[in-house]
Structures are given as C-alpha cells and as structure tokens.
Design an enzyme around this catalytic site. Structure first.
Site, PDB file in Angstrom:
ATOM      1  N   LYS A 124       0.806  -1.223   0.000  1.00 19.00           N
ATOM      2  CA  LYS A 124       0.000   0.000   0.000  1.00 19.00           C
ATOM      3  C   LYS A 124       0.840   1.274   0.000  1.00 19.00           C
ATOM      4  CE  LYS A 124      -3.917  -2.249   2.086  1.00 19.00           C
ATOM      5  NZ  LYS A 124      -4.955  -2.303   3.102  1.00 19.00           N
ATOM      6  N   GLU A 221      -2.144   9.859   8.729  1.00 19.57           N
ATOM      7  CA  GLU A 221      -2.798  10.325   7.510  1.00 19.57           C
ATOM      8  C   GLU A 221      -3.808  11.394   7.855  1.00 19.57           C
ATOM      9  OE1 GLU A 221      -3.158   6.733   4.318  1.00 19.57           O
ATOM     10  OE2 GLU A 221      -4.980   7.341   5.323  1.00 19.57           O
ATOM     11  N   HIS A 256     -15.090  -2.188   8.722  1.00 20.09           N
ATOM     12  CA  HIS A 256     -14.332  -1.871   7.528  1.00 20.09           C
ATOM     13  C   HIS A 256     -14.533  -2.899   6.425  1.00 20.09           C
ATOM     14  CE1 HIS A 256     -12.292   1.446   9.542  1.00 20.09           C
ATOM     15  NE2 HIS A 256     -12.414   0.677  10.605  1.00 20.09           N
ATOM     16  N   ARG A 313      -7.954  -7.619  -8.731  1.00 17.15           N
ATOM     17  CA  ARG A 313      -8.760  -8.838  -8.909  1.00 17.15           C
ATOM     18  C   ARG A 313     -10.203  -8.440  -9.161  1.00 17.15           C
ATOM     19  NH1 ARG A 313     -11.461  -8.113  -4.094  1.00 17.15           N
ATOM     20  NH2 ARG A 313     -10.137  -7.296  -2.456  1.00 17.15           N
TER      21      ARG A 313
END
Lengths: 534, 231
Positions: A124, A221, A256, A313
């Site tokens: 990531k 973040e 999530h 995917r």
C-alpha cells in the site's frame, strides 16, 4: 463478444476459489464452452461450485491454510489435469504474486494482472507513492519511522515526537488518523484531533498493532470527515487499451467490510465521474495493468477525492457494474487473458439505470456482527424480476467457521435508485433463511433509514445510525406477534409434543388408530392460556 | 425427540409432487413408523366459541431428503458418505387463517421452534410437553445439555460473571497473550480468536489475575465456551 460456436479461448480453466464466486465463474465458463476444474476442501466436498464444475480437485482439510491457500499443491494437481488457465476469484490466492508467477511458470495463464503488478499494488505504501508520482491525488500522510530495527521488538521504544515530526503533522492538518502499517480490519486506528492527543494515540495504536501483528510501525494520515468509499471498475488489455466501467459506491461498511454497494453513486455528477474515471484509467496506465481491477478512492463531502488502494482482482461487488453496463466481467477477464482486445471503447459504454447489492451474511448485528455458524435448514433466495442472487449454498448446507460468513449477494436493478431500493426491499422480504442467524433484518433497516434513502452515505454510516438501525432490526416483543404466527407455532409445537409422546416406549413410533384424533388434534391437552381467545 | 427423527426408508424414488396431498386430506399420514408417510394434512376442529379453521398441508422435508439420498446412494456407490442426508428437523407448509393463506417454514431443534412467516423470524421455546417419559422430553434434553457443560456453568457462578472469558463466537484460538498467574489490567488483550476470516481481540473487562486457561492456540471452541478463568 465471443460466440460459443467459435473455438473456445481456453480448453480447461481451474477456478481456484469456493462458494458463490467459484460458482459464478464456472457458469460463465460453461457459457463460453470452456471446461472447468473446481477445488473442494473437506467441508465443501458436496458444495454447489464443486457440483457444477466438470472436474473437482479434492483438498483434504478444513482451514483455508490447509486447502484453498495451498498454491503449490493446487498448481501441481491442475497441471496433471491439463489446465491451461487459472481464475483465482477474490480472496485466497487472487492477490498472491508468487502464485500468479507460479501459474505462468507452469504453463498456465493466470487470469489477472502480471505478478509484478500484483506485487507493486499489494504494497500500500509503495502503491500510494507510485500514484502520487503519476499525479493522482493521494491522502496526505507520513510514516512514523520510530524504531525500524524494532519492528518485531518485544518491547516498545516510547514514541518521542521531534519538533520536525510535529511540524510535518501540523502541515497535514488535524484531525489526522493513526494507522497500523500492516494488517487491516480497522485495528490500530486512532483519530487524533489535536497535538495533545497524539502521543497517547500513537502509543495505543502501536500496542494494538504489536499484539495483533507483531509489528509496531504506524503511519499518520489526514482524517477525512464523512468520507465516502467510491471505487472505479477498470480493465486493461494486452493491446494497451485501458477503460473504466464507472463507479461503485461502497460506503456502507461494518468492521471496515462492505455491506451494501451501488452504482452509480449519488455523489458523482457527470463531471466528477469523468474526472475520477480519467484518474482511475491513469492509475492503471501507469502500472501497465492488464485484466480487471478496481481503483478505490476516498471522497470528501466537497468532492475532493484521494487514491486509497488498488485491488488487482475481481471484486465481490462486481455484479452492480455488470447490471448497469450489461457486460459480464468474468467473460471479459477470460477474453483479456486469451490476449483478445477489450471488445468496446470507452465512448461506447453507457451507465444505464441503478443497481444495488446487499451482502447477506451469517452474523448477528445485534451482537456487534459476531459471525454465526449452523445449518441452512431452509434457504430460499428470492426469485423476481430485476433481482439477481449470487450464492454458493444450497438448502441443507452447513456454514462452517472456516470460511467467509457471506451467504448470498442480492443484487437489484431498477430504472433509478428508488426503483432499485424498492425491488431490494421486496427481494429481502422474500428471502427465507431459517436455521442460521443472518443480517437480513438489519439490511432492511438500513434500506429504510432516512439518510440512506436520501443518499447521504459515508463510511461511518452504520456506527452513527446504529441506535435507529437496531431499533428497526430488533424483533418485536412476543406480545405484539400476530395471531396467525401464534396459531402456527401452537400447532407445530403441539404436533411435535404429540409425536414425542407417540415415540416413547419402544423407541419406534406407535400409531394408535383408536386415539388418532385425540392424539393429533393440535389442541389436545392445550392449557387454557395458550388457546386462541376470540 | 421430535416427530422428525430418522426412520427406516425404503429405497425407492419419491415424487415431490404435492398432488398427493389431495388424496390425504384429513388423514394423518405423518404417522411415526409408517414408511410411506410423505405429507401431513391436519385439520383442526372448530374451537369452542369461535370459527377459526386451520388447515395444515405440511410436506415432510426430512423424510423426502433421506429417501432421495438413499436412492441416489444406491445408484452411485462412490463416496457414499458425501451424499448422506442432511439433518433437517424442518417442515414447511401453508395454513389457512380466515381469508389468508400463511406460508411458514419451521425448524424444531433442542426444544426451540424457529418460525419464518412473511419475512419475520419468531422463536418459541417449548415449556411443557404432555410426554410421560422423561427421556424424550425436549426440556429434559436441554437440562442434559446444560449438565454436560456443568463445569462451565459452575465457573460462571463461582466467580462473578465478568471474571470468566467466554467465546463470543464459535471459532478457533489464534493466540493467547497471557499466562496463568499473570495480572491483567482492564482493556488488556487476553487472546485473539478467528472465525469466518474475522479476527477478534478478546480483552479483560477489569483488572484481574489469570486463574486458569482452558484453551490453547489452534483449538476450536464453541459459542460460550469458557476460555479463561480470572480471579
């Protein structure tokens, strides 16, 4: 589109997955005249996906690790069966670069992007840097490199914020979110509103991450208030053609994990859709992406959007895109893998109508979505116009603890959002599941929540709407149950009791002809207070 | 013991057509022990003082499944264990109540009736039974069930409720973060569980000492199993 009368694109494809996605892929392969090989672990020995496939590789064992994740063993067995391509589905080995490389090395085409692309996007931090370099907006953030040597450390070295670090964080702007570098599922996430809270949040995120993953690296973040999760379906072929198939809004999540997805998103107007779509295409062009993938964005209420990650995917929620574009994504994946060009251009694509998907899961929303196991004693998915149900289970199947809790995906298609919502409500009302706890009542509660109906979605929707959702999803008190329900229950309970009585003694049923009426009259021996009062 | 308990079944194809019920109205063909039983039709007489008619046409799901499975097993001798009949203590049917038809799906398990009617699920517990023999009584079985887990119940009672850590879901133990004799703070991670791809951290609700650990990593546990005893 390829006609079945033509030479099939592949001879035999291994579907390296289970459940609904394996079943769904095999069905398209059958349409295309391609033979299929399924995998089946011990609990899945008679599962639908294994039944439908032309051949089955039986994998001894229960857990994913013992079965569906045994890439080497699976490849070796597929090779002996003459498999010439592998479709990994989602989850399991689908984003495993080593598996993809091993397929290719063994002469089997991996239906997905190149292994190095899977690897690039799988990291990531690396993916984010790559995207930022390509001019795609990413969420401002920074890695807290505290004790690089101590990633596996038993003891946490206390976090000391240097003035430079503090200045950098202030530059990102509070509120910020502290996240664990590894893992996922929302663990180790802490919202920080001011510098005062920073130290404690970092320490507790590290502690949790260390306990869970043995790694205490965290990053910071910018925190986006009321964020939406909007993703773009993308396709790339081996002829340098890159296309997006519009967006899916997946803001309704718990733990999530997505629960309800739809296309189009009410958030996007024509311009924003165009801008974001162009960015998604740029993302796949940058890495030379091939096959189907998804570029995920976080969208703020003001319409600013940030690259989140790329899934290399097919997604669980791909059917909503299929409904609004009319294209079978699995068929396109197979064609691309067979080196064919994407059979349309970006300008040919139209987004028509509205599609919504609900994930029906074996879980208890009243007990913080704890997964449930058991048997699908009754399992009757709805059958009605404009509703598609993708499920890998049949009535009588046992839902084991070893795999995903998703029982079915219900996808409703309408001319507009309200039409799709109405159809979804009706479909869920008709869905019969008895024998295992599930979230149908909870999904129905979401669909009628005023904010959901108004399209005011964000990723914290469920936690913020929880009190009202629980109120709607909680079963009525027995005192409020309808008379017909009580009557039916009374009848069945009494029949059961009578049968138990008839079964006593020799252990084999004895039918007493003389007393048949008395014995089987359901109201026989019924106490006064359980009789129906006029 | 319910009326849905396994019975000997002849190896023969079973028609699933509901036409047969036409012939069996008012006859009790769910007779335990009768191998031909496929459908039940129950008529309820008028109750004193009211005019409610209740008709039940309930197909016996379990019997049909078992018969079909045996039939298939006789035809295809490979992997017979794979086509064992699935346990279904279930019935479905249609009831007439006044001018409405009510379709129901019911499961009776461990003395609990779960009923699906018109999109809603209802649960009933069987409180009393006219059964004279205690062996087959559902409530008795329930007691037995509790009896098997007596240690569980005791440990819960022996200490205050929050001082035992029970499994909030069926699953397997990923890791245990504490050892016997450890003192833990409120909120401290005790262990990690996994079920259906979901990992769950189980934490201490209050400060305590780990008295006993009843499980080990990799072990599979059932819902409400006592995992750790605290004091």
């Amino acid at each position: 589109m390829n006609k079945t009368s033509q030479q099939p694109l592949f001879k035999k494809i291994l579907v390296a997955n289970r459940g609904e996605i394996a079943l769904r892929i095999i069905k398209t392969l059958k349409e295309m005249g391609i033979a299929s090989v399924a995998l089946a672990s011990t609990p899945d020995k008679t599962a639908l996906h294994a039944q439908l496939a032309d051949e089955v590789i039986f994998l001894e064992g229960n857990t994913s690790r013992e079965t569906y994740l045994k890439g080497d063993q699976i490849i070796a067995m597929a090779k002996t069966l003459g498999v010439d391509a592998v479709h990994p589905g989602y989850g399991f080995l689908s984003e495993n670069a080593a598996f993809a490389a091993s397929c290719e090395a063994n002469g089997m085409v991996f239906i997905g992007p190149a292994p190095q692309v899977i690897e690039q996007m799988g990291n990531k931090v690396h993916a984010k840097a790559l995207m930022e370099k390509a001019g795609i907006p990413v969420i401002p953030g920074m890695l807290l490199t505290l004790d690089d040597a101590g990633k596996q450390a038993e003891e946490i070295i206390p976090f000391v914020a240097t003035p430079a670090t503090l200045a950098a964080i202030a530059n990102i702007g509070y509120p910020v979110i502290v996240k664990a570098s590894v893992g996922g599922g929302g663990r180790g996430m802490r919202r920080v509103d001011s510098e005062k809270q920073l130290l404690e949040a970092v320490e507790s995120a590290r502690r949790e991450s260390r306990q869970a993953f043995g790694n205490n690296e965290v990053f910071i973040e910018k925190y986006i208030e009321q964020p939406r999760h909007i993703e773009f379906q993308v396709l790339g072929d081996l002829h340098h053609q890159f296309i997006h198939l519009f967006e899916r809004e997946c803001s309704i999540q718990r733990r999530h994990q997505k629960m309800i997805e739809e296309s189009p998103s009410v958030m996007l107007d024509v311009d924003l859709r165009h801008t974001m779509g162009a960015m998604a295409v740029k993302a796949v062009e940058t890495v030379g992406y091939t096959n189907a993938g998804t570029v995920e964005f976080i969208v703020a209420p003001d319409g600013s959007f940030y690259f989140l990650e790329m899934n290399t995917r097919l997604q669980v929620e791909h059917p909503v895109t299929e409904m609004v574009t009319g294209y079978d994504l699995v068929r396109l994946q197979v064609m691309i893998a067979a080196r064919q060009p994407i059979p349309f251009k970006q300008k040919d694509l139209r987004l028509t109508g509205h599609a919504i998907e609900c994930r029906v899961c074996a879980e208890n929303p009243l007990r913080s979505f704890m997964p449930a196991t058991g048997q699908l004693t009754f399992f009757r998915p709805p059958a009605m116009p404009f509703v598609r149900v993708d499920s890998g289970f049949a009535e009588g199947d046992t839902i084991s603890m070893h795999y995903d809790s998703m029982l079915a995906k219900v996808i409703a298609y309408g001319v507009n959002r309200q039409d799709a919502l109405d159809k979804m409500q009706q479909a869920l009302a008709e869905f019969v599941i008895v024998g295992i706890e599930n979230n149908i009542a909870f999904l129905q509660a979401i669909l009628q929540h005023p904010l959901f109906v108004a399209g005011k979605l964000q990723t914290h929707f469920i936690e913020e709407a929880m009190p009202l959702l629980l109120e709607h999803a909680t079963p009525a008190k027995p005192a409020d149950w309808p008379v017909d329900v009580l009557l039916t229950a009374g009848l069945l309970l009494e029949q059961n009791a009578q049968a138990a009585m008839a079964n006593t003694g020799n252990g084999r049923g004895v039918f007493d002809e003389a007393n048949a009426d008395a014995l089987y009259n359901p109201w026989f021996n019924l106490p006064e207070n359980r009789r129906l009062q006029p | 013991m319910s009326m849905f308990k396994p019975r000997p079944v002849k190896l023969r194809p079973v028609t699933l057509s509901s036409d047969e019920s036409e012939d069996t109205i008012y006859s009790m063909s769910v007779t335990p022990g009768k191998e031909t039983a496929e459908f039940s039709t129950v008529s309820i007489q008028q109750l004193p003082g009211q005019a409610v008619m209740l008709d039940s046409k309930a197909s016996e799901n379990r019997l049909n499944q078992e018969a079909i499975a045996s039939y298939i097993a006789a035809l295809i001798p490979i992997q017979p264990e794979a086509i064992q009949p699935k346990e279904l203590k279930a019935r479905e049917g249609v009831l007439q109540y006044q001018n409405r038809l009510i379709r129901y799906y019911a499961v009776i398990d461990e003395g609990v009736l779960t009923l699906w009617i018109a999109g809603q699920v209802y649960r009933f517990e069987m409180l009393q039974t006219p059964c004279p023999d205690k062996k087959g009584r559902p409530e008795n079985r329930k007691e037995n069930r509790k009896g098997n887990k007596e240690s569980t119940e005791n440990s819960k009672r022996g200490s205050s409720g929050s001082l035992t850590l029970v499994a909030p879901m069926p699953g397997s133990i990923l890791s245990i973060a504490v050892q016997q004799g450890d003192t833990v703070e409120a909120g401290q991670c005790l262990m990690m569980m996994e079920s259906m791809k979901m990992e769950l951290t189980l934490s201490a609700e209050c400060a305590a000492t780990v008295a006993k650990i009843n499980c080990k990593p990799g072990q599979q546990v059932a819902l409400n199993d006592v995992l750790i005893q605290l004091s």
